[in-house]
Design a protein around this motif. Structure first.
Motif, mmCIF file in Angstrom:
data_model
loop_
_atom_site.group_PDB
_atom_site.id
_atom_site.type_symbol
_atom_site.label_atom_id
_atom_site.label_comp_id
_atom_site.label_asym_id
_atom_site.label_seq_id
_atom_site.Cartn_x
_atom_site.Cartn_y
_atom_site.Cartn_z
ATOM 1 N N THR A 58 0.332 4.725 -9.313
ATOM 2 C CA THR A 58 -0.786 5.304 -8.696
ATOM 3 C C THR A 58 -1.284 4.410 -7.387
ATOM 4 O O THR A 58 -1.146 3.180 -7.437
ATOM 5 N N GLY A 59 -1.693 5.138 -6.331
ATOM 6 C CA GLY A 59 -1.994 4.587 -5.179
ATOM 7 C C GLY A 59 -3.460 4.833 -4.725
ATOM 8 O O GLY A 59 -4.234 5.429 -5.582
ATOM 9 N N MET A 85 0.789 -1.226 -0.004
ATOM 10 C CA MET A 85 0.242 -0.129 -0.078
ATOM 11 C C MET A 85 0.879 1.237 -0.044
ATOM 12 O O MET A 85 1.879 1.215 0.554
ATOM 13 N N SER A 86 0.570 2.248 -0.698
ATOM 14 C CA SER A 86 1.414 3.330 -0.833
ATOM 15 C C SER A 86 1.504 3.922 0.578
ATOM 16 O O SER A 86 0.673 3.903 1.552
ATOM 17 N N ASP A 87 2.595 4.561 0.974
ATOM 18 C CA ASP A 87 2.921 5.331 2.165
ATOM 19 C C ASP A 87 1.913 6.284 2.527
ATOM 20 O O ASP A 87 1.606 7.258 1.946
ATOM 21 N N LEU A 88 1.204 5.889 3.624
ATOM 22 C CA LEU A 88 0.155 6.782 4.313
ATOM 23 C C LEU A 88 -1.009 7.054 3.313
ATOM 24 O O LEU A 88 -1.838 7.771 3.389
ATOM 25 N N GLY A 89 -1.088 5.859 2.514
ATOM 26 C CA GLY A 89 -2.247 5.809 1.629
ATOM 27 C C GLY A 89 -2.470 7.100 0.499
ATOM 28 O O GLY A 89 -3.390 7.414 0.160
ATOM 29 N N ARG A 90 -1.301 7.718 0.282
ATOM 30 C CA ARG A 90 -1.145 8.499 -0.827
ATOM 31 C C ARG A 90 -1.668 8.008 -2.058
ATOM 32 O O ARG A 90 -1.637 6.844 -2.409
ATOM 33 N N ALA A 127 -8.416 4.244 -9.595
ATOM 34 C CA ALA A 127 -7.200 4.958 -10.447
ATOM 35 C C ALA A 127 -6.454 3.923 -10.637
ATOM 36 O O ALA A 127 -5.569 3.948 -11.593
ATOM 37 N N PRO A 128 -5.628 3.211 -9.781
ATOM 38 C CA PRO A 128 -4.599 2.091 -9.891
ATOM 39 C C PRO A 128 -5.006 1.199 -11.054
ATOM 40 O O PRO A 128 -4.240 1.006 -11.848
#
Length: 356
Positions: free
Chosen positions: A92-93, A71-76, A121-122
């Motif tokens: 894309t995250g 998962m992208s850092d901090l949900g970005r 989006a991802p």
């Protein structure tokens, strides 16, 4: 032709520390308990996913839980630490690793969460299919977006085939998403939505709208700014109050290709924001979850670009959306390279097994 399980495990091992967080140590043992033609599934690395849902998938003979996905850092909404294998740009995250692992043939499907487009989006950015089920009651906890909007997260699925994401959504909800009848299709009016290349979204949607079968009623609707989430959430909500089963059709992308489309850089001085994040490429995909709807993406033959069908809450509306998505999918022929180099990895060389 899908990769055999052993090949999937080999690819996943090489992706650990990037798109793969961990690999199911009992994968081979669990595979022996599954039915023929089972599908492998990745799970987003977040505690927001209900354990009951993961247990339901794990217990099904049709699915094998194989990986925990980055998962992208901090949900970005942009993952600066992971590259999109299709576009060579930051992934894309925030369901970033899950989409990459499907694209690379490790998994057939992944389970993710969506606050402001983090599933839809991802999927678009990697030319995959997705279904985000907030409108079907697939929800997580409350969060706050980078542009300071409060939302309840939705649960969604990304996969390498439309019927596969629909099938996993049916398992999760316990309801059939078939049988939807043609209904109303709402498209952004000409002049209200300009794509990153300068073309009008309505013009680009014309071939798909004209290819629809009988029974679909097409209506143009002007959105104040399809790329401005603070506005479109309310506009979608109003539309679905008026017409609960209306499906909105939009073209999303090319997602994060020309520039990362994220809110955080825009919090700095305008000149800086224009250099770093000056191209907006995510339109209604950022708003569907916050508006309480369901969204389905169908990839096109354009890089990192997808058709998004979104509808209001409820099973009846979702069935219509799935029916529309199926018609759209039948119109699209994806590039052969996408399959050969990614989904079934027929171009992949045999890895060296020197120390076994």
């Amino acid at each position: 032709m899908a990769l055999p399980l052993e090949d999937r495990i080999a690819v996943a091992r090489r992706a650990r520390g990037r798109s793969v967080v961990s690999l199911n140590p009992r994968a081979r043992e669990r595979a022996a308990e599954k039915g023929p033609g089972f599908l492998t599934v990745g799970v987003k690395d977040t505690a927001d996913l209900p354990r009951e849902l993961l247990d339901l998938i794990d217990a099904s003979p049709a699915y094998l839980l194989l990986t925990v996905d980055r998962m992208s850092d901090l949900g970005r909404s942009v993952d600066a630490e992971l590259v999109n294998p299709l576009t060579y740009r930051p992934m894309t995250g925030s369901t970033s690793g899950g989409a990459v692992n499907v694209l690379k043939g490790i998994n057939d499907l992944c389970v993710g969460t969506d606050g402001g487009g983090s599933v839809l989006a991802p999927a678009a950015a990697t030319s995959l299919y997705s279904l985000m089920g907030k409108g079907l009651g697939l929800v997580t906890g409350v969060g706050r977006s980078t542009d300071d909007l409060t939302f309840t997260g939705g649960i969604g699925f990304i996969g390498n085939a439309l019927e596969r994401v629909v099938g996993l959504a049916e398992l999760a909800t316990g309801a059939s998403l078939g049988g939807g009848e043609p209904g109303r299709v709402v498209v952004p009016a000409r002049g209200c939505a300009t794509l990153p290349d300068g073309s009008d979204m309505r013009d680009r949607l014309d071939p798909y709208v004209e290819g629809l079968g009988s029974g679909w009623e097409v209506e143009e609707r002007s959105f104040s700014d399809p790329y401005e989430r603070a506005v479109t959430v309310g506009e979608l909500g109003t539309l679905w109050e008026e017409r609960p089963a209306a499906c909105v059709l939009s073209l999303e992308g090319p997602v994060d290709l020309l520039a990362p489309d994220e809110t955080i850089p825009r919090g700095f001085r305008p000149r800086t924001a224009g250099v770093v994040a000056g191209v907006r490429s995510k339109a209604l995909c950022k708003s569907v979850n916050m508006a309480g709807g369901t969204g389905v993406t169908v990839p096109t033959d354009e890089l990192a670009t997808a058709l998004l069908v979104s509808c209001g809450p409820g099973l009846a509306a979702a069935r219509v959306a799935c029916a529309l998505a199926r018609e759209l999918d039948a119109m699209v022929e994806l590039p052969a390279a996408l399959t050969h180099y990614f989904l079934d990895r027929t171009k992949a060389p045999h890895p060296l097994e020197l120390f076994s």
